[in-house]
Design a protein around this motif. Structure first.
Motif, mmCIF file in Angstrom:
data_model
loop_
_atom_site.group_PDB
_atom_site.id
_atom_site.type_symbol
_atom_site.label_atom_id
_atom_site.label_comp_id
_atom_site.label_asym_id
_atom_site.label_seq_id
_atom_site.Cartn_x
_atom_site.Cartn_y
_atom_site.Cartn_z
ATOM 1 N N CYS A 82 0.862 -1.182 0.000
ATOM 2 C CA CYS A 82 0.000 0.000 0.000
ATOM 3 C C CYS A 82 0.892 1.224 0.000
ATOM 4 C CB CYS A 82 -0.935 0.013 1.213
ATOM 5 S SG CYS A 82 -2.095 1.407 1.178
ATOM 6 N N GLU A 83 0.979 1.905 -1.127
ATOM 7 C CA GLU A 83 1.809 3.101 -1.195
ATOM 8 C C GLU A 83 1.163 4.228 -0.392
ATOM 9 O OE1 GLU A 83 2.826 4.049 -5.211
ATOM 10 O OE2 GLU A 83 3.706 2.088 -5.595
ATOM 11 N N GLY A 84 1.956 5.227 -0.031
ATOM 12 C CA GLY A 84 1.517 6.250 0.907
ATOM 13 C C GLY A 84 0.427 7.173 0.430
ATOM 14 N N ASP A 85 0.095 7.138 -0.864
ATOM 15 C CA ASP A 85 -1.011 7.969 -1.350
ATOM 16 C C ASP A 85 -2.240 7.146 -1.725
ATOM 17 O OD1 ASP A 85 0.336 6.842 -3.463
ATOM 18 O OD2 ASP A 85 0.224 8.602 -4.760
ATOM 19 N N ASP A 86 -2.206 5.839 -1.482
ATOM 20 C CA ASP A 86 -3.385 4.986 -1.651
ATOM 21 C C ASP A 86 -3.909 4.609 -0.271
ATOM 22 O OD1 ASP A 86 -3.049 5.034 -4.424
ATOM 23 O OD2 ASP A 86 -1.792 3.247 -4.415
ATOM 24 N N TYR A 87 -5.057 3.924 -0.219
ATOM 25 C CA TYR A 87 -5.528 3.459 1.086
ATOM 26 C C TYR A 87 -6.521 2.318 0.931
ATOM 27 C CZ TYR A 87 -9.509 6.692 0.222
ATOM 28 O OH TYR A 87 -10.585 7.356 -0.321
ATOM 29 N N TRP A 88 -6.613 1.514 1.993
ATOM 30 C CA TRP A 88 -7.529 0.376 2.042
ATOM 31 C C TRP A 88 -8.856 0.820 2.633
ATOM 32 C CZ3 TRP A 88 -3.675 -3.659 4.538
ATOM 33 C CH2 TRP A 88 -2.651 -3.923 3.608
ATOM 34 N N THR A 89 -9.940 0.201 2.181
ATOM 35 C CA THR A 89 -11.278 0.656 2.572
ATOM 36 C C THR A 89 -12.101 -0.404 3.298
ATOM 37 O OG1 THR A 89 -12.088 0.045 0.358
ATOM 38 C CG2 THR A 89 -11.408 2.340 0.689
ATOM 39 N N ASP A 90 -11.607 -1.610 3.410
ATOM 40 C CA ASP A 90 -12.358 -2.704 4.015
ATOM 41 C C ASP A 90 -11.547 -3.281 5.179
ATOM 42 O OD1 ASP A 90 -13.265 -5.525 4.453
ATOM 43 O OD2 ASP A 90 -14.653 -5.050 2.832
ATOM 44 N N VAL A 91 -12.149 -3.386 6.340
ATOM 45 C CA VAL A 91 -11.423 -3.850 7.515
ATOM 46 C C VAL A 91 -11.050 -5.325 7.428
ATOM 47 C CG1 VAL A 91 -12.458 -2.135 9.040
ATOM 48 C CG2 VAL A 91 -13.560 -4.378 8.792
ATOM 49 N N HIS A 92 -11.683 -6.057 6.531
ATOM 50 C CA HIS A 92 -11.404 -7.482 6.381
ATOM 51 C C HIS A 92 -10.585 -7.794 5.128
ATOM 52 C CE1 HIS A 92 -15.278 -7.563 8.808
ATOM 53 N NE2 HIS A 92 -14.349 -8.043 9.621
ATOM 54 N N LYS A 93 -10.056 -6.766 4.478
ATOM 55 C CA LYS A 93 -9.306 -6.950 3.229
ATOM 56 C C LYS A 93 -8.194 -7.992 3.380
ATOM 57 C CE LYS A 93 -5.386 -4.929 1.118
ATOM 58 N NZ LYS A 93 -5.282 -5.437 -0.254
ATOM 59 N N LEU A 94 -7.323 -7.787 4.344
ATOM 60 C CA LEU A 94 -6.189 -8.697 4.518
ATOM 61 C C LEU A 94 -6.651 -10.108 4.864
ATOM 62 C CD1 LEU A 94 -3.207 -7.065 6.461
ATOM 63 C CD2 LEU A 94 -3.271 -7.861 4.091
ATOM 64 N N GLN A 95 -7.632 -10.211 5.740
ATOM 65 C CA GLN A 95 -8.108 -11.529 6.158
ATOM 66 C C GLN A 95 -8.651 -12.309 4.972
ATOM 67 O OE1 GLN A 95 -8.112 -12.622 9.720
ATOM 68 N NE2 GLN A 95 -8.076 -14.482 8.480
ATOM 69 N N LYS A 96 -9.419 -11.645 4.107
ATOM 70 C CA LYS A 96 -9.990 -12.302 2.933
ATOM 71 C C LYS A 96 -8.899 -12.839 2.019
ATOM 72 C CE LYS A 96 -14.104 -9.323 2.823
ATOM 73 N NZ LYS A 96 -14.799 -8.223 2.109
ATOM 74 N N GLN A 97 -7.890 -12.038 1.766
ATOM 75 C CA GLN A 97 -6.842 -12.445 0.834
ATOM 76 C C GLN A 97 -5.933 -13.513 1.432
ATOM 77 O OE1 GLN A 97 -6.029 -8.053 -0.121
ATOM 78 N NE2 GLN A 97 -5.385 -9.076 -1.997
#
Length: 298
Positions: free
Chosen positions: A98-113
């Motif tokens: 995740c580069e410093g000008d992007d962002y994640w939007t789902d709290v379960h993103k990592l868990q899903k992947q």
């Protein structure tokens, strides 16, 4: 340190002049709800805009700040060396980006992947869709990819179209550590990773949008720095494909050769158009018309 004490996932975050955005990027990582340990590796490349101070505030103020390994370079390394430095500091079985000008939007993103990769050893990467957001509001928010079902990518798609948002990548680290020596001379690390990982295993694309790809055309993001340098990008991709072809023993030579020819034609067309648009139309009418139609469709 034993393997059992290492985090399962390392999130690689590079930053340069991201003061406006870095808090949102960090919080998108630290909000993740997981049943495993993860670390956030931040490598700030001597940002002159006080990005480093903002990062330190996040570490001090956030309840999960202890998860962060922060490196603030006193001398500017440059984009690619900074990425490679950060990769080397990642100790997890998986590396997310995740580069410093992007962002994640789902709290379960990592868990899903991670759940998917843990259950499917033959996959080298899991990625997903994202939303493209223009910081200057010049264009409406849109989907990064128009693929709306979970799919496995093949090498043809990886070589011929870019459909993987960088902040969506979760990588099986053993396939990219160490990276080939030639990678140090190629700017396009996301394309490089996708090629190398596709050659090592399968790539799963999840249609769900779980992150934001920010385009800041007036800033220092890659979209701003590289956005108008089409010939530079094309030449870099040609070099990358040539290295990749050699790396894989020309296993994908047919696909690689066709793509290189297409990129060479693109460079030729751009040079002709600079000299004379009419000359470009006369000598390369098909490509000229394709460019016009693409511009109209946008």
């Amino acid at each position: 340190m034993s393997d059992s004490s290492l985090p399962l996932v390392s999130i690689c975050m590079i930053s340069y002049n991201h003061k406006k955005f870095i808090r949102q990027a960090i919080e998108g990582v630290l909000m993740q709800e997981t049943n495993f340990e993860y670390e956030l590796v931040i490598s700030d490349d001597c940002s002159p805009d006080n990005t480093g101070l903002e990062i330190q505030k996040c570490i001090d103020e956030h309840p999960n700040g202890k998860r962060i390994k922060y490196f603030q370079h006193k001398v500017n390394l440059g984009g690619l060396p900074n990425i490679l430095f950060a990769f080397n500091e990642c100790s997890g079985k998986y590396i997310a980006i995740c580069e410093g000008d992007d962002y994640w939007t789902d709290v379960h993103k990592l868990q899903k992947q991670v759940d998917f990769l843990e259950a499917n050893e033959d996959y080298s990467m899991c990625c997903h869709n994202a939303k493209i957001v223009y910081e200057d509001k010049s264009q409406n928010t849109r989907d990064f990819s128009e693929i709306y079902t979970d799919v496995d990518f093949d090498m043809s798609r990886i070589i011929n179209s870019w459909v993987i948002p960088t902040a969506s990548m979760v990588i099986r680290a053993k396939f990219i550590k160490p990276l080939p020596e030639w990678v140090k001379n190629i700017y396009s690390i996301d394309f490089t990773l996708a090629l190398l990982l596709m050659a090592k295993g399968k790539i799963k694309f999840l249609a769900e949008s779980l992150s934001v790809y920010r385009i800041d055309l007036g800033g220092s993001s890659m979209s701003a720095v590289i956005g108008g340098k089409i010939e530079f990008v094309a030449n870099q991709h040609i070099q990358l494909l040539q290295h990749f072809n050699e790396e894989t023993g020309q296993l994908y030579n047919g696909l690689v050769t066709k793509k290189i020819e297409k990129l060479q034609n693109e460079i030729k067309f751009l040079k002709l158009r600079r000299k004379s648009p009419l000359l470009a139309l006369f000598l390369m009418p098909r490509l000229f018309c394709e460019k016009i139609l693409n511009k109209i469709s946008k």
